[in-house]
Design a protein around this motif. Structure first.
Motif, PDB file in Angstrom:
ATOM      1  N   LEU A 194       5.133  15.582   0.379  1.00 62.15           N
ATOM      2  CA  LEU A 194       4.580  14.397  -0.275  1.00 62.15           C
ATOM      3  C   LEU A 194       5.172  13.109   0.280  1.00 62.15           C
ATOM      4  CD1 LEU A 194       4.992  15.609  -3.984  1.00 62.15           C
ATOM      5  CD2 LEU A 194       2.886  15.736  -2.618  1.00 62.15           C
ATOM      6  N   ASP A 195       4.357  12.067   0.292  1.00 59.82           N
ATOM      7  CA  ASP A 195       4.847  10.697   0.440  1.00 59.82           C
ATOM      8  C   ASP A 195       4.788  10.072  -0.944  1.00 59.82           C
ATOM      9  OD1 ASP A 195       5.287  10.917   3.091  1.00 59.82           O
ATOM     10  OD2 ASP A 195       3.566   9.735   3.754  1.00 59.82           O
ATOM     11  N   ILE A 196       5.906   9.595  -1.444  1.00 57.85           N
ATOM     12  CA  ILE A 196       5.986   9.093  -2.819  1.00 57.85           C
ATOM     13  C   ILE A 196       6.399   7.629  -2.806  1.00 57.85           C
ATOM     14  CG2 ILE A 196       7.070   9.398  -5.081  1.00 57.85           C
ATOM     15  CD1 ILE A 196       7.776  12.272  -4.208  1.00 57.85           C
ATOM     16  N   LYS A 217       9.598   9.636   1.752  1.00 61.99           N
ATOM     17  CA  LYS A 217       8.584   9.971   2.754  1.00 61.99           C
ATOM     18  C   LYS A 217       8.838  11.393   3.237  1.00 61.99           C
ATOM     19  CE  LYS A 217       6.402   5.955   3.279  1.00 61.99           C
ATOM     20  NZ  LYS A 217       4.954   5.793   3.058  1.00 61.99           N
ATOM     21  N   GLY A 218       7.768  12.183   3.312  1.00 66.81           N
ATOM     22  CA  GLY A 218       7.907  13.563   3.776  1.00 66.81           C
ATOM     23  C   GLY A 218       8.757  14.426   2.871  1.00 66.81           C
ATOM     24  N   PHE A 219       8.644  14.196   1.559  1.00 67.37           N
ATOM     25  CA  PHE A 219       9.449  14.942   0.585  1.00 67.37           C
ATOM     26  C   PHE A 219       8.942  16.375   0.483  1.00 67.37           C
ATOM     27  CE2 PHE A 219      10.082  16.118  -3.999  1.00 67.37           C
ATOM     28  CZ  PHE A 219      11.446  16.295  -3.918  1.00 67.37           C
ATOM     29  N   GLN A 267       5.048   3.391 -12.153  1.00 66.38           N
ATOM     30  CA  GLN A 267       3.739   3.825 -11.670  1.00 66.38           C
ATOM     31  C   GLN A 267       3.964   4.498 -10.310  1.00 66.38           C
ATOM     32  OE1 GLN A 267       0.897   3.487 -13.404  1.00 66.38           O
ATOM     33  NE2 GLN A 267      -0.382   4.524 -11.870  1.00 66.38           N
ATOM     34  N   PHE A 268       3.684   5.804 -10.253  1.00 66.28           N
ATOM     35  CA  PHE A 268       3.864   6.562  -9.020  1.00 66.28           C
ATOM     36  C   PHE A 268       2.547   6.676  -8.257  1.00 66.28           C
ATOM     37  CE2 PHE A 268       7.700   7.941 -11.119  1.00 66.28           C
ATOM     38  CZ  PHE A 268       8.585   8.195 -10.076  1.00 66.28           C
ATOM     39  N   THR A 269       2.660   6.603  -6.949  1.00 67.25           N
ATOM     40  CA  THR A 269       1.530   6.892  -6.068  1.00 67.25           C
ATOM     41  C   THR A 269       1.976   7.963  -5.091  1.00 67.25           C
ATOM     42  OG1 THR A 269       0.678   4.635  -6.233  1.00 67.25           O
ATOM     43  CG2 THR A 269      -0.093   5.963  -4.374  1.00 67.25           C
ATOM     44  N   VAL A 270       1.225   9.083  -5.075  1.00 63.03           N
ATOM     45  CA  VAL A 270       1.631  10.245  -4.300  1.00 63.03           C
ATOM     46  C   VAL A 270       0.511  10.650  -3.344  1.00 63.03           C
ATOM     47  CG1 VAL A 270       2.270  12.677  -4.418  1.00 63.03           C
ATOM     48  CG2 VAL A 270       3.132  11.078  -6.137  1.00 63.03           C
ATOM     49  N   LEU A 275       0.231  21.220   2.414  1.00 61.61           N
ATOM     50  CA  LEU A 275       0.215  22.108   1.249  1.00 61.61           C
ATOM     51  C   LEU A 275       0.270  23.551   1.740  1.00 61.61           C
ATOM     52  CD1 LEU A 275       0.007  22.400  -1.819  1.00 61.61           C
ATOM     53  CD2 LEU A 275      -2.492  22.335  -1.593  1.00 61.61           C
ATOM     54  N   PHE A 276       1.254  24.296   1.205  1.00 60.14           N
ATOM     55  CA  PHE A 276       1.449  25.671   1.639  1.00 60.14           C
ATOM     56  C   PHE A 276       1.530  26.618   0.434  1.00 60.14           C
ATOM     57  CE2 PHE A 276       3.672  22.833   4.565  1.00 60.14           C
ATOM     58  CZ  PHE A 276       3.119  23.182   5.793  1.00 60.14           C
TER      59      PHE A 276
END
Length: 465
Positions: A194-196, A217-219, A267-270, A275-276
């Motif tokens: 995820l990029d958060i 980034k790249g979590f 406020q989060f944007t993801v 996806l695995f």
């Protein structure tokens, strides 16, 4: 040797937390008789004769005193005599506080010029010494440490059954293969990248700010480990697909581990980058050897893991119990800690942490010199002041209990532990002071004996947090 001595007990007052704390030292008044001074004088002359190269006299041959004094200088001889007298008499002067004097706390307070004047005028020497003595321990009551009621908090993560199940699950997942999800959104059990980004929520849009500590980034996130994320985060992204973006509000709990985020409305944007899912093997005995080499059944794997974590749990419980008892005991005593004792204990702790760091990181000479500098040591002492003081209180209280209860240690236990410690120093090729090793071993074994006694006489309650 005969010395004339008397001593005064001093109470040095200092301000602390809006009240006066009394710090105890001992002042020793020492008078060295002329006979001892004369003997030191003659010995100094002999030493100067051995090393002085006086024209007309072969080295080591007797030189008339007047010629020797004229060549070396009366003042130089006098200084050497006074230094010789101090070396000879100081250890004897502090015998009245043997067993109570703190290490490296002896200070001669008489000015050297004053000692020169006394010696040249009267043929004897007077000087004063200040010594910090072991502080007096005051218990809130004589039997305060007896029949303690102690509550020990145990972290749920050390529970052997929970921990072994988590470890089994981790090993089982590691035996699988990650494959790309192509036909659905995120499900529990998947691994997602995820990029958060996050901002504060405020009615005044001009006051909205980003939250760097909540962004990534790249979590790489394993959804089986949802407890590491803020509550509600996983539920909000369930169903998200590769390349898709979701935005949602979350309120950080008041108990969140990052204090600056407690209670923050965010406020989060993801954005889902990857996806695995895990293609796991059948959970049967055929994979036992992959989970733990040598095991033939899954049940054997689980039993072995449980056994390992039961040992870890037992060790953790014992350590938590010891810590809780020592912390409780330290609150039952009042003691003023001399600066010399504080610095000695603090430097020992810093030395131990530096040694541990050196074995892990292999510091170079420059790094080691920087970390060993007076500035670095003083910063450590100041930053850990309360912890150091609390540890000293614990040690003093434990030592007092050992004496009060007349506890004893088998001599063979002390000898064996000293031998083990010295063998370890030699194996690590480290220098050591055998006497200091014996003292430390004695302190450690006495501490263990006291803790054993306290646990036998305490009411201990365990609670899980």
């Amino acid at each position: 040797m005969s010395l004339s001595m008397n001593r005064d007990t001093l109470k040095a007052e200092k301000e602390h937390d809006n009240h006066i704390v009394m710090s105890q030292t001992v002042r020793l008044h020492v008078e060295v008789p002329p006979l001892v001074c004369e003997d030191c004088y003659q010995r100094v002359l002999v030493e100067f004769t051995k090393h002085a190269k006086i024209p007309g006299f072969r080295p080591g041959k007797t030189v008339p005193e007047s010629i020797l004094l004229g060549y070396v200088g009366i003042q130089n001889v006098q200084k050497a005599v006074i230094e010789a007298i101090l070396r000879r008499t100081l250890s004897h002067a502090v015998t009245t506080v043997t067993g109570r004097a703190l290490q490296d706390s002896v200070r001669i307070v008489t000015k050297f010029s004053e000692m020169e004047e006394t010696y040249s005028s009267h043929g004897l020497l007077r000087y004063e010494v200040i010594v910090d003595v072991a502080p007096e321990i005051k218990w809130i009551s004589d039997d305060a440490y007896k029949n303690l009621k102690v509550v020990v908090e145990i972290d749920s993560e050390i529970d052997a059954h929970i921990a072994s199940e988590k470890e089994f699950r981790r090993r089982y997942k590691s035996a699988g293969v990650l494959k790309v999800v192509t036909d659905r959104g995120l499900q529990v059990g998947d691994v997602v990248v995820l990029d958060i980004s996050a901002t504060t929520i405020d009615q005044d849009e001009s006051n909205v700010k980003s939250i760097p500590s909540a962004e990534s980034k790249g979590f790489n996130f394993d959804t089986d480990d949802s407890e590491i994320l803020v509550p509600g985060f996983l539920d909000s992204i369930i169903g998200i697909g590769r390349g898709e973006t979701k935005s949602f509000p979350i309120v950080f709990p008041e108990t969140w581990k990052q204090e600056n985020l407690c209670g923050v409305h965010a406020q989060f944007t993801v954005e889902c980058k990857e996806l695995f899912y895990r293609d796991l093997p059948e959970l049967d005995d055929s994979i036992a050897d992959k989970l733990i080499p040598g095991c033939t059944t899954v049940e054997e794997v689980k039993e072995l893991l449980l056994q390992r974590f039961q040992e870890i749990e037992q060790t953790a419980r014992e350590q938590a119990t010891d810590n809780a008892i020592l912390d409780h005991v330290s609150k039952l005593v009042e003691v003023d800690i001399p600066q010399s004792l504080f610095e000695e204990q603090g430097r020992q702790l810093y030395g131990s942490s530096l040694l541990e760091m050196q074995t892990k990181i292999k510091l170079n000479e420059q790094q080691l010199a920087t970390l060993s500098s007076p500035k670095a040591v003083n910063e450590y002492l100041e930053h850990h002041r309360e912890n150091i003081k609390n540890l000293i209180k614990q040690n003093l209280a434990v030592g007092d209990i050992y004496r009060r209860e007349n506890l004893q240690l088998p001599t063979e236990d002390i000898v064996q532990e000293v031998e083990n410690s010295i063998a370890e120093f030699k194996r690590q090729k480290q220098e050591y002071d055998e006497e200091r090793v014996k003292e430390q071993v004695q302190e450690i074994l006495e501490g263990a004996k006291v803790l054993e006694w306290l646990k036998e006489h305490a009411d201990i309650q365990y609670i899980t947090r």
